[in-house]
Write an enzyme that holds these catalytic residues in place. Structure first.
Site, PDB file in Angstrom:
ATOM      1  N   LEU A 101       0.790  -1.231   0.084  1.00 36.96           N
ATOM      2  CA  LEU A 101       0.091  -0.016  -0.069  1.00 36.96           C
ATOM      3  C   LEU A 101       0.946   1.221   0.006  1.00 36.96           C
ATOM      4  CD1 LEU A 101      -2.593  -1.020   2.510  1.00 36.96           C
ATOM      5  CD2 LEU A 101      -2.995  -0.795   0.178  1.00 36.96           C
ATOM      6  N   ASP A 102       0.532   2.207  -0.700  1.00 34.51           N
ATOM      7  CA  ASP A 102       1.243   3.664  -0.796  1.00 34.51           C
ATOM      8  C   ASP A 102       1.369   4.023   0.484  1.00 34.51           C
ATOM      9  OD1 ASP A 102       1.518   3.388  -3.629  1.00 34.51           O
ATOM     10  OD2 ASP A 102      -0.218   4.667  -3.985  1.00 34.51           O
ATOM     11  N   VAL A 103       2.311   4.939   0.900  1.00 31.29           N
ATOM     12  CA  VAL A 103       2.521   5.504   2.196  1.00 31.29           C
ATOM     13  C   VAL A 103       1.229   6.228   2.791  1.00 31.29           C
ATOM     14  CG1 VAL A 103       3.529   7.710   1.429  1.00 31.29           C
ATOM     15  CG2 VAL A 103       4.259   6.709   3.635  1.00 31.29           C
ATOM     16  N   THR A 105      -1.909   5.683   1.752  1.00 29.38           N
ATOM     17  CA  THR A 105      -3.134   4.619   1.956  1.00 29.38           C
ATOM     18  C   THR A 105      -3.245   3.947   3.124  1.00 29.38           C
ATOM     19  OG1 THR A 105      -2.784   4.410  -0.734  1.00 29.38           O
ATOM     20  CG2 THR A 105      -4.010   2.806   0.536  1.00 29.38           C
ATOM     21  N   HIS A 188       0.499   1.933  -8.473  1.00 31.27           N
ATOM     22  CA  HIS A 188      -0.350   3.114  -8.113  1.00 31.27           C
ATOM     23  C   HIS A 188      -1.557   3.043  -9.107  1.00 31.27           C
ATOM     24  CE1 HIS A 188       2.664   5.045  -5.678  1.00 31.27           C
ATOM     25  NE2 HIS A 188       3.108   5.572  -6.638  1.00 31.27           N
TER      26      HIS A 188
END
Length: 234
Positions: A101-103, A105, A188
């Site tokens: 997961l993105d930082v 998210t 992404h």
């Protein structure tokens, strides 16, 4: 298994520090002090004690984490706190995120030291559905919403890609909140899909992976081990 390896597997000690602990007389095997690092032990039956604490091998772990913002999924230390730093378990550094997961998210993040199980969850062949809740910068209503739902169902061509996304499901929860279900894990991907629709994601939350939903009792930053039934879902 060699005794020094057993010590390094069951404690924070490196192999060299394990040998030092043995030489210092800090270890007993079945009640007897032992200093030979190459001694072979039966990990199921022998009793190994380090400074009064009995040691046991750590089995495979399966963790559900409610990932907060400003936490990254990298193994190496970077600008942000790592997901594994939130897991208070022995040898937590052996746990690997199952996908990323993105930082910025939030939501459901799985971690495990079972590589085969992780592969079953993340392999494109298994097409494991992942559900995200996106807060959008621009409202999607009426004909615009219908058009977006159709585009997502048909597959979107993302910037820099040569093939469209796999068919996905878009459901509008409100004009500025959308639920997107995808079966891929491109870079992404969710944010780029909404960008392809002419919108921008202000915040993103993953609510489920396959049939496993994020435990509503877990606050951001909290975690728990999966049940046997949950592990068997994949």
């Amino acid at each position: 298994m060699r005794l020094d390896r057993f010590l390094s597997e069951t404690t924070p000690l490196t192999r060299s520090l394990a040998k030092r602990a043995l030489k210092n007389g800090e270890v007993t095997l079945n009640g007897e002090p032992i200093k030979q690092s190459a001694t072979q032990i039966d990990t199921d039956n022998d009793v190994v004690v380090l400074n009064g604490e009995r040691l046991a091998l750590v089995g495979l772990r399966y963790i559900m984490l409610h990932k907060p913002v400003d936490v990254e999924c990298n193994a190496r230390r970077g600008l942000y706190q790592r997901a594994i730093d939130l897991i208070d378990l022995p040898k937590a550094d052996r746990l690997q995120p199952v996908g990323r997961l993105d930082v910025d998210t939030t939501g459901l993040l799985l971690l495990t030291d079972d590589g085969q199980w992780s592969h079953r969850v993340t392999s494109p062949r298994h097409r494991c559905a992942k559900v995200y809740i996106a807060e959008l910068a621009e409202p999607m209503e009426g004909a615009t919403a219908e058009w977006a739902i159709g585009q997502v169902a048909d597959g979107l061509m993302l910037d820099g890609e040569e093939t469209p996304t796999q068919p996905a499901t878009l459901r509008l929860l409100s004009p500025t909140q959308a639920e997107l279900t995808i079966t891929e894990g491109r870079y992404h991907q969710v944010k780029r899909m909404f960008a392809a629709l002419g919108n921008h994601v202000n915040s993103l939350h993953r609510s489920s992976i396959g049939d496993l939903a994020l435990d509503a009792n877990l606050a951001p930053g909290e975690w728990r081990e999966l049940t046997a039934e949950e592990i068997a879902l994949f």
